[in-house]
Design a protein around this motif. Sequence first.
Motif, PDB file in Angstrom:
ATOM      1  N   ILE A  44       0.886  -1.167   0.000  1.00  0.00           N
ATOM      2  CA  ILE A  44       0.000   0.000   0.000  1.00  0.00           C
ATOM      3  C   ILE A  44       0.919   1.211   0.000  1.00  0.00           C
ATOM      4  N   TYR A  45       1.453   1.539  -1.145  1.00  0.00           N
ATOM      5  CA  TYR A  45       2.437   2.615  -1.244  1.00  0.00           C
ATOM      6  C   TYR A  45       1.722   3.926  -1.536  1.00  0.00           C
ATOM      7  N   LEU A  46       1.891   4.885  -0.636  1.00  0.00           N
ATOM      8  CA  LEU A  46       1.242   6.186  -0.784  1.00  0.00           C
ATOM      9  C   LEU A  46       2.213   7.180  -1.407  1.00  0.00           C
ATOM     10  N   ILE A  47       1.699   8.017  -2.288  1.00  0.00           N
ATOM     11  CA  ILE A  47       2.505   9.077  -2.893  1.00  0.00           C
ATOM     12  C   ILE A  47       1.754  10.396  -2.833  1.00  0.00           C
ATOM     13  N   GLU A  48       2.496  11.472  -2.692  1.00  0.00           N
ATOM     14  CA  GLU A  48       1.958  12.829  -2.792  1.00  0.00           C
ATOM     15  C   GLU A  48       2.468  13.398  -4.113  1.00  0.00           C
ATOM     16  N   THR A  49       1.565  13.907  -4.926  1.00  0.00           N
ATOM     17  CA  THR A  49       1.962  14.406  -6.237  1.00  0.00           C
ATOM     18  C   THR A  49       1.480  15.840  -6.454  1.00  0.00           C
ATOM     19  N   ASP A  50       2.256  16.588  -7.264  1.00  0.00           N
ATOM     20  CA  ASP A  50       1.756  17.856  -7.780  1.00  0.00           C
ATOM     21  C   ASP A  50       1.401  17.615  -9.252  1.00  0.00           C
ATOM     22  N   SER A  51       1.517  18.566 -10.090  1.00  0.00           N
ATOM     23  CA  SER A  51       1.076  18.408 -11.478  1.00  0.00           C
ATOM     24  C   SER A  51       1.822  17.304 -12.229  1.00  0.00           C
ATOM     25  N   SER A  52       3.121  17.191 -12.006  1.00  0.00           N
ATOM     26  CA  SER A  52       3.886  16.211 -12.788  1.00  0.00           C
ATOM     27  C   SER A  52       5.001  15.526 -11.997  1.00  0.00           C
ATOM     28  N   HIS A  53       5.073  15.783 -10.677  1.00  0.00           N
ATOM     29  CA  HIS A  53       6.164  15.225  -9.883  1.00  0.00           C
ATOM     30  C   HIS A  53       5.624  14.578  -8.606  1.00  0.00           C
ATOM     31  N   ILE A  54       6.383  13.620  -8.109  1.00  0.00           N
ATOM     32  CA  ILE A  54       6.122  13.071  -6.775  1.00  0.00           C
ATOM     33  C   ILE A  54       6.924  13.889  -5.770  1.00  0.00           C
ATOM     34  N   THR A  55       6.281  14.288  -4.700  1.00  0.00           N
ATOM     35  CA  THR A  55       6.942  15.116  -3.694  1.00  0.00           C
ATOM     36  C   THR A  55       7.062  14.421  -2.332  1.00  0.00           C
ATOM     37  N   GLY A  56       6.487  13.230  -2.224  1.00  0.00           N
ATOM     38  CA  GLY A  56       6.599  12.481  -0.975  1.00  0.00           C
ATOM     39  C   GLY A  56       6.057  11.077  -1.142  1.00  0.00           C
ATOM     40  N   VAL A  57       6.613  10.126  -0.384  1.00  0.00           N
ATOM     41  CA  VAL A  57       6.159   8.731  -0.447  1.00  0.00           C
ATOM     42  C   VAL A  57       6.118   8.139   0.959  1.00  0.00           C
ATOM     43  N   LEU A  58       5.232   7.191   1.147  1.00  0.00           N
ATOM     44  CA  LEU A  58       5.164   6.439   2.398  1.00  0.00           C
ATOM     45  C   LEU A  58       4.880   4.980   2.042  1.00  0.00           C
ATOM     46  N   PRO A  59       5.910   4.120   2.069  1.00  0.00           N
ATOM     47  CA  PRO A  59       5.720   2.701   1.730  1.00  0.00           C
ATOM     48  C   PRO A  59       5.109   1.928   2.902  1.00  0.00           C
ATOM     49  N   LEU A  60       3.999   1.256   2.637  1.00  0.00           N
ATOM     50  CA  LEU A  60       3.297   0.477   3.647  1.00  0.00           C
ATOM     51  C   LEU A  60       2.945  -0.895   3.080  1.00  0.00           C
ATOM     52  N   PHE A  61       2.780  -1.869   3.977  1.00  0.00           N
ATOM     53  CA  PHE A  61       2.315  -3.190   3.578  1.00  0.00           C
ATOM     54  C   PHE A  61       1.186  -3.629   4.494  1.00  0.00           C
ATOM     55  N   SER A  62       0.217  -4.306   3.915  1.00  0.00           N
ATOM     56  CA  SER A  62      -0.832  -4.964   4.679  1.00  0.00           C
ATOM     57  C   SER A  62      -0.310  -6.339   5.076  1.00  0.00           C
ATOM     58  N   VAL A  63      -0.283  -6.601   6.373  1.00  0.00           N
ATOM     59  CA  VAL A  63       0.312  -7.833   6.899  1.00  0.00           C
ATOM     60  C   VAL A  63      -0.712  -8.581   7.751  1.00  0.00           C
ATOM     61  N   LYS A  64      -1.014  -9.804   7.361  1.00  0.00           N
ATOM     62  CA  LYS A  64      -1.896 -10.659   8.146  1.00  0.00           C
ATOM     63  C   LYS A  64      -1.039 -11.655   8.918  1.00  0.00           C
ATOM     64  N   THR A  65      -1.192 -11.677  10.227  1.00  0.00           N
ATOM     65  CA  THR A  65      -0.419 -12.584  11.071  1.00  0.00           C
ATOM     66  C   THR A  65      -1.357 -13.508  11.835  1.00  0.00           C
ATOM     67  N   LEU A  66      -0.790 -14.335  12.699  1.00  0.00           N
ATOM     68  CA  LEU A  66      -1.597 -15.229  13.521  1.00  0.00           C
ATOM     69  C   LEU A  66      -2.464 -14.466  14.502  1.00  0.00           C
ATOM     70  N   PHE A  67      -2.080 -13.224  14.773  1.00  0.00           N
ATOM     71  CA  PHE A  67      -2.732 -12.488  15.855  1.00  0.00           C
ATOM     72  C   PHE A  67      -3.656 -11.379  15.371  1.00  0.00           C
ATOM     73  N   ASN A  68      -3.356 -10.758  14.238  1.00  0.00           N
ATOM     74  CA  ASN A  68      -4.161  -9.628  13.795  1.00  0.00           C
ATOM     75  C   ASN A  68      -3.783  -9.219  12.373  1.00  0.00           C
ATOM     76  N   ASN A  69      -4.526  -8.247  11.850  1.00  0.00           N
ATOM     77  CA  ASN A  69      -4.197  -7.631  10.576  1.00  0.00           C
ATOM     78  C   ASN A  69      -3.667  -6.233  10.852  1.00  0.00           C
ATOM     79  N   LYS A  70      -2.565  -5.893  10.237  1.00  0.00           N
ATOM     80  CA  LYS A  70      -1.931  -4.618  10.533  1.00  0.00           C
ATOM     81  C   LYS A  70      -1.319  -4.027   9.276  1.00  0.00           C
ATOM     82  N   ILE A  71      -0.896  -2.778   9.378  1.00  0.00           N
ATOM     83  CA  ILE A  71      -0.160  -2.103   8.324  1.00  0.00           C
ATOM     84  C   ILE A  71       1.225  -1.788   8.872  1.00  0.00           C
ATOM     85  N   VAL A  72       2.266  -2.086   8.082  1.00  0.00           N
ATOM     86  CA  VAL A  72       3.635  -1.939   8.576  1.00  0.00           C
ATOM     87  C   VAL A  72       4.509  -1.231   7.547  1.00  0.00           C
TER      88      VAL A  72
END
Length: 351
Positions: A44-72
């Motif tokens: 689940i990779y988030l990006i912030e964009t203006d008209s033609s450029h990326i100005t920020g990113v936040l790499p995330l993953f959806s992770v299912k484990t034995l105990f819960n579902n989380k984002i990491v």
Amino acid sequence: MVQLLTQDKLILYEEFICKSALSTPFHTTEWMNLTKETFGFKPIYLIETDSSHITGVLPLFSVKTLFNNKIVSLPLRDKGGAVCNSPEIEESLLDYAVEYTKSNRYSYMHIKTDNHEETRLLEKKGFIKKDEWPVSYIKLDSSFEETRKKFTDKRLSWSINKAEKNNLRFEDDSSSDGIEDFYSIFIKNRKRLGVPPYSRKLFQGIYKYFIQKGSAKLFFVSRDGIRLTAIIIFLFNKKAYDVYSASLADAFDYRANDFQMYSVIKWLCENGYEEYDLGADSPFQETLLNYKKKWGAQTKPLYFYYFLNRIKDISVRDSDHPSYKLLRKIWSYSPDFIFEKLGSSMIKYLA
């Protein structure tokens, strides 16, 4: 505008990551693909964009484990967090990530970061700090001899002399056959430590996405044709990262681990790298932390932050805590087949 990373934005994403001093190999799309293919985690990779450029990113993953579902950000690595041109952009990314966590009913979101400025923003957004680990790193000079002056233990010279007298050889084998040799040493090392291993598939993916492209190297130390130690070094923006390393029990008799560290540092200096990141370690690994300091390593904190959504609290598990000592001992005595097959499956669910 914040949006999910899509196929048509991949080139812009890579261009942004390569230019930022805050990014690491684990922010790249190669690492995204490797993690998805090896562990099945959903990016689940988030990006912030203006008209033609990326100005920020936040790499995330959806992770299912034995105990819960989380984002990491990021699972099974000691690097994560956002890479942005400004705090305002990162705030927009975090707002989106928090709402995504809530609307998709995840238990919590976990972000690991060594960026002190980022921690203030995380706390502003309701994240709580549950732990911090020291990250060791060595500042490298272009001259190896200057870097060597930072070694703090005079006994290292004796150790290297002994290694050379033992006819140890430092060699680069960044090949598919080298990966198989690495994995053989890696499995034995993890079993000796009583720690579940990663699967062979992970290292085959590292070869495919990084080593073949020249953005990682695989080194060995051998004696009389027998490989005693192995290490995979990632290379990115003049920085090197000790990602995975392993050694046989016999390596200690010949000072092969010392010879490997010495030779890697020398190689990095001679090839123009400015920093060697030795990774984060549990505070309970005092022996390992002191070992890294002998080579002139400094430390900075890696922060563990959590946004709790469907749970009220969380306990951070640390396999190096003394309470896990007996379990690790039992695990080290398990049959080889069970250790490799079951252990590599367990890793995914303990992420």
